[in-house]
Design a protein around this motif. Structure first.
Motif, mmCIF file in Angstrom:
data_model
loop_
_atom_site.group_PDB
_atom_site.id
_atom_site.type_symbol
_atom_site.label_atom_id
_atom_site.label_comp_id
_atom_site.label_asym_id
_atom_site.label_seq_id
_atom_site.Cartn_x
_atom_site.Cartn_y
_atom_site.Cartn_z
ATOM 1 N N TYR A 50 1.035 -1.135 0.021
ATOM 2 C CA TYR A 50 -0.023 -0.164 0.072
ATOM 3 C C TYR A 50 0.847 1.279 -0.148
ATOM 4 C CZ TYR A 50 -3.905 -3.055 1.190
ATOM 5 O OH TYR A 50 -4.692 -4.042 1.153
ATOM 6 N N ASP A 51 0.322 2.413 -0.273
ATOM 7 C CA ASP A 51 1.340 3.579 -0.212
ATOM 8 C C ASP A 51 1.526 3.999 0.841
ATOM 9 O OD1 ASP A 51 2.100 6.040 -0.851
ATOM 10 O OD2 ASP A 51 0.178 7.291 -1.146
ATOM 11 N N LYS A 52 2.876 4.204 1.201
ATOM 12 C CA LYS A 52 3.289 4.414 2.380
ATOM 13 C C LYS A 52 3.908 5.924 2.770
ATOM 14 C CE LYS A 52 3.199 0.003 4.113
ATOM 15 N NZ LYS A 52 2.209 -0.215 5.043
ATOM 16 N N ASN A 53 3.516 6.870 1.754
ATOM 17 C CA ASN A 53 3.638 8.385 1.545
ATOM 18 C C ASN A 53 5.338 8.369 1.778
ATOM 19 O OD1 ASN A 53 3.057 11.012 1.456
ATOM 20 N ND2 ASN A 53 2.379 11.206 3.576
ATOM 21 N N LYS A 54 5.940 7.854 0.942
ATOM 22 C CA LYS A 54 7.298 8.175 0.948
ATOM 23 C C LYS A 54 8.063 9.254 0.031
ATOM 24 C CE LYS A 54 8.515 3.299 2.452
ATOM 25 N NZ LYS A 54 9.249 2.120 2.049
ATOM 26 N N ASP A 55 8.971 9.784 0.211
ATOM 27 C CA ASP A 55 9.410 10.803 -0.858
ATOM 28 C C ASP A 55 9.620 9.918 -2.164
ATOM 29 O OD1 ASP A 55 12.618 9.893 -1.177
ATOM 30 O OD2 ASP A 55 11.992 9.561 0.687
ATOM 31 N N TRP A 56 9.649 10.914 -3.210
ATOM 32 C CA TRP A 56 9.651 10.590 -4.512
ATOM 33 C C TRP A 56 10.671 9.594 -4.794
ATOM 34 C CZ3 TRP A 56 6.574 10.952 -8.736
ATOM 35 C CH2 TRP A 56 7.445 10.838 -9.997
ATOM 36 N N VAL A 57 12.020 9.968 -4.414
ATOM 37 C CA VAL A 57 13.218 9.037 -4.521
ATOM 38 C C VAL A 57 12.934 7.536 -4.064
ATOM 39 C CG1 VAL A 57 15.709 8.686 -4.512
ATOM 40 C CG2 VAL A 57 14.721 10.971 -4.718
ATOM 41 N N SER A 58 12.517 7.375 -2.912
ATOM 42 C CA SER A 58 12.224 6.187 -2.244
ATOM 43 C C SER A 58 11.104 5.380 -2.981
ATOM 44 C CB SER A 58 12.165 6.247 -0.594
ATOM 45 O OG SER A 58 12.990 7.037 -0.008
ATOM 46 N N THR A 59 10.266 6.221 -3.073
ATOM 47 C CA THR A 59 9.134 5.629 -3.763
ATOM 48 C C THR A 59 9.194 5.089 -5.215
ATOM 49 O OG1 THR A 59 7.530 6.977 -2.907
ATOM 50 C CG2 THR A 59 6.785 6.004 -4.782
ATOM 51 N N GLN A 60 9.979 5.605 -5.974
ATOM 52 C CA GLN A 60 10.512 4.937 -7.308
ATOM 53 C C GLN A 60 11.463 3.820 -7.203
ATOM 54 O OE1 GLN A 60 8.812 6.099 -9.700
ATOM 55 N NE2 GLN A 60 7.699 7.436 -8.365
ATOM 56 N N LEU A 61 12.579 4.066 -6.304
ATOM 57 C CA LEU A 61 13.568 3.195 -6.315
ATOM 58 C C LEU A 61 13.082 1.899 -5.465
ATOM 59 C CD1 LEU A 61 16.670 5.678 -5.482
ATOM 60 C CD2 LEU A 61 16.449 3.863 -7.488
ATOM 61 N N HIS A 62 12.215 1.911 -4.723
ATOM 62 C CA HIS A 62 11.756 0.630 -4.120
ATOM 63 C C HIS A 62 10.945 -0.247 -5.002
ATOM 64 C CE1 HIS A 62 12.385 2.398 0.110
ATOM 65 N NE2 HIS A 62 13.523 1.938 -0.232
ATOM 66 N N ALA A 63 10.548 0.414 -6.096
ATOM 67 C CA ALA A 63 9.370 -0.283 -7.135
ATOM 68 C C ALA A 63 10.082 -0.563 -8.301
ATOM 69 C CB ALA A 63 8.215 0.662 -7.442
ATOM 70 N N THR A 64 11.264 -0.071 -8.557
ATOM 71 C CA THR A 64 11.983 -0.306 -10.087
ATOM 72 C C THR A 64 13.390 -0.811 -9.939
ATOM 73 O OG1 THR A 64 12.810 1.994 -9.856
ATOM 74 C CG2 THR A 64 10.679 1.548 -10.977
ATOM 75 N N CYS A 65 13.692 -1.703 -10.930
ATOM 76 C CA CYS A 65 15.225 -2.058 -11.028
ATOM 77 C C CYS A 65 15.452 -1.737 -12.632
ATOM 78 C CB CYS A 65 15.428 -3.335 -10.703
ATOM 79 S SG CYS A 65 14.272 -4.808 -11.353
ATOM 80 N N ASN A 66 16.803 -2.189 -12.959
ATOM 81 C CA ASN A 66 17.459 -1.871 -14.351
ATOM 82 C C ASN A 66 17.709 -3.336 -14.723
ATOM 83 O OD1 ASN A 66 16.792 0.667 -14.082
ATOM 84 N ND2 ASN A 66 19.171 1.499 -14.541
ATOM 85 N N VAL A 67 17.676 -3.380 -16.110
ATOM 86 C CA VAL A 67 18.395 -4.532 -16.994
ATOM 87 C C VAL A 67 19.445 -3.864 -17.693
ATOM 88 C CG1 VAL A 67 18.262 -5.736 -18.827
ATOM 89 C CG2 VAL A 67 16.117 -5.684 -17.174
ATOM 90 N N ASN A 68 20.544 -4.637 -17.579
ATOM 91 C CA ASN A 68 21.926 -4.262 -18.078
ATOM 92 C C ASN A 68 21.758 -3.600 -19.560
ATOM 93 O OD1 ASN A 68 22.794 -4.940 -15.606
ATOM 94 N ND2 ASN A 68 23.897 -6.900 -16.338
ATOM 95 N N GLN A 69 22.643 -2.321 -19.610
ATOM 96 C CA GLN A 69 22.701 -1.973 -21.086
ATOM 97 C C GLN A 69 23.455 -2.783 -22.159
ATOM 98 O OE1 GLN A 69 24.862 1.619 -21.453
ATOM 99 N NE2 GLN A 69 23.583 2.449 -23.111
ATOM 100 N N SER A 70 22.622 -2.915 -23.341
ATOM 101 C CA SER A 70 23.266 -3.431 -24.358
ATOM 102 C C SER A 70 22.697 -2.996 -25.635
ATOM 103 C CB SER A 70 23.341 -5.191 -24.387
ATOM 104 O OG SER A 70 22.088 -5.600 -24.462
ATOM 105 N N VAL A 71 23.130 -3.066 -26.875
ATOM 106 C CA VAL A 71 22.307 -2.556 -28.026
ATOM 107 C C VAL A 71 21.231 -3.151 -28.060
ATOM 108 C CG1 VAL A 71 22.300 -2.298 -30.527
ATOM 109 C CG2 VAL A 71 24.551 -1.845 -29.159
ATOM 110 N N PHE A 72 21.232 -4.755 -27.880
ATOM 111 C CA PHE A 72 19.824 -5.333 -28.052
ATOM 112 C C PHE A 72 19.008 -5.181 -27.108
ATOM 113 C CE2 PHE A 72 17.520 -9.093 -26.823
ATOM 114 C CZ PHE A 72 16.758 -9.391 -27.949
ATOM 115 N N ASN A 73 19.443 -5.159 -25.643
ATOM 116 C CA ASN A 73 18.397 -4.438 -24.774
ATOM 117 C C ASN A 73 17.798 -3.247 -24.843
ATOM 118 O OD1 ASN A 73 19.268 -7.202 -23.494
ATOM 119 N ND2 ASN A 73 20.380 -6.319 -21.841
ATOM 120 N N ASP A 74 18.486 -2.244 -25.061
ATOM 121 C CA ASP A 74 17.896 -1.299 -25.177
ATOM 122 C C ASP A 74 16.969 -1.113 -26.459
ATOM 123 O OD1 ASP A 74 19.968 -0.237 -23.546
ATOM 124 O OD2 ASP A 74 21.141 0.818 -25.021
#
Length: 437
Positions: free
Chosen positions: A342-366
């Protein structure tokens, strides 16, 4: 209520000489659920009453309502490139300020460092689009779409188009159009929002057969509160088909709800998720059209879909399923394995980083993901053109390292596998709560 130091000038558009002061307790209860369903929010310590404005908010009623009773400063900055334009709307909504003794996110060192980072990337010009890059993107879409029609025209509806379907409708041209309209929806292709909106209508309404206003309505909410149950529409398949996240799974189990055998969801996700997406989108569009009376855009998108159906017939069902498969895995690899609650009313940075992750960069992945492998950067700066994600990524990683925040980046295969691992864990939490809770 905090003492009023001067006369209230609510709705006049003038800034009071002695503004009315409010506490977070007063603001927090104006969240759209109490106090006559009033909706207040805070931007730069100024308090705004958006109760009526939310109904005509260009970005949609719900996206602004999700911040009712909260500090919306960083969300406001992230969504609006033209601050001078939107501040004209804010003047008439101003009702006061936070009392001096009331805390705000700006006192958080992590938040202040992020705001400095945003100022830096604005000075570096990383929020400005490269028109030549997007011209090449659009040109390659036209080539791929033309190739798909040529295959069907030359061979007819037979096994041959399916064999060569990597060159045909769903696998490349349609999914790549989806990534491109996503750029347009975030106003990151042209500097003027109007040009982005017009081009998005052409791409998603006419070429893909989906209404742009419907997509923006849902996707803006996702960015405002990612992985927040009842606020992020991407979680709408919970609990009908899937049980997502530990908190929600345990809650579902304790309530003895069993719409599906969730302890097997990691097995049926591969087949069922893409299959369910097609009718889910159509029902969602119909509901949106009825509620918003958006008959024109819905009719236009339907005509684009029928045009393709007329030429491809039953072949369309298979290719749409395969397109949905591509979309569902790419769109969920950055979110399902992350924190869902549920929404915990966190700051913007925490809200986004707790909900997202990256996949390594490559020409194909991009290319394969439409640069959504840079999901962290995309969520922190949703209007940033995708060709600049790799430039800002080291700066974001440094910010995370400084404040002890994990910056997750995986291989593409690991990201896909983690979806299943996460679903398996959530299903086990549900089963344990269902049997013993």
């Amino acid at each position: 209520m905090a003492p009023q130091t001067g006369p209230s000038e609510k709705g006049t558009g003038a800034v009071p000489a002695f503004p009315q002061l409010f506490t977070w307790e007063e603001i927090g209860i104006r969240n759209g659920r109490g106090q006559g369903r009033e909706q207040w929010l805070v931007i730069d310590r100024k308090v705004y009453d958006v109760s009526e404005f939310s109904k005509r908010h260009p970005g949609g009623r719900r996206v602004i309502s999700h911040y009712a009773g909260q500090d919306a400063t960083d969300a406001f900055v992230a969504f609006h490139n033209d601050k001078s334009l939107v501040k004209k709307y804010l003047k008439s909504l101003l009702i006061g300020e936070l009392a001096p003794d009331q805390p705000s996110f700006e006192t958080n060192k992590k938040v202040s460092d992020f705001r400095e980072l945003r100022c830096t990337i604005e000075k570096m010009g990383l929020l400005r689009p490269n028109y030549f890059f997007f011209f090449l993107i659009f040109l390659h879409l036209l080539v791929l779409d033309a190739a798909s029609w040529l295959v069907v025209w030359y061979f007819g509806v037979s096994l041959v188009p399916f064999v060569f379907s990597f060159l045909s409708d769903p696998f490349v041209s349609q999914i790549q159009m989806g990534w491109f309209q996503h750029d347009l929806g975030h106003c990151s292709v042209f500097r003027r929002p109007r040009w982005n909106h017009l081009m998005q209508i052409v791409v998603i309404n006419m070429l893909k057969g989906l209404p742009a206003s419907w997509w923006n309505h849902l996707h803006n909410q996702h960015h405002a509160k990612p992985n927040c149950f009842r606020k992020d529409p991407d979680l709408n398949m919970h609990p009908l088909l899937f049980s997502l996240g530990k908190t929600l799974s345990v809650e579902l189990g304790k309530q003895k709800k069993k719409f599906m055998p969730y302890n097997y969801q990691h097995k049926y996700f591969i087949l069922l998720a893409p299959l369910a997406l097609i009718p889910f989108f159509q029902l969602s569009i119909l509901y949106f059209a009825i509620r918003r009376k958006k008959w024109l855009v819905s009719t236009a998108s339907l005509s684009g879909k029928l045009q393709k159906c007329h030429c491809i017939h039953l072949h369309l069902l298979l290719v749409r399923y395969l397109e949905s498969t591509w979309f569902i895995w790419v769109s969920q690899m950055n979110h399902i394995p992350m924190n869902i609650d549920y929404d915990k009313n966190k700051d913007w940075v925490s809200t986004q980083l707790h909900a997202t992750c990256n996949v390594n960069q490559s020409v194909f992945n991009d290319w394969f993901t439409g640069h959504l492998n840079f999901q962290i950067e995309h969520h922190l700066f949703p209007t940033m053109p995708r060709h600049n994600y790799w430039k800002v990524a080291p700066l974001v990683k440094s910010l995370c390292d400084k404040h002890g925040i994990e910056y997750k980046s995986k291989t593409l295969l690991t990201a896909f596998v983690d979806i299943l691992h996460s679903l398996k864990d959530s299903g086990e939490h549900w089963l344990e709560a269902y049997l013993h809770g």
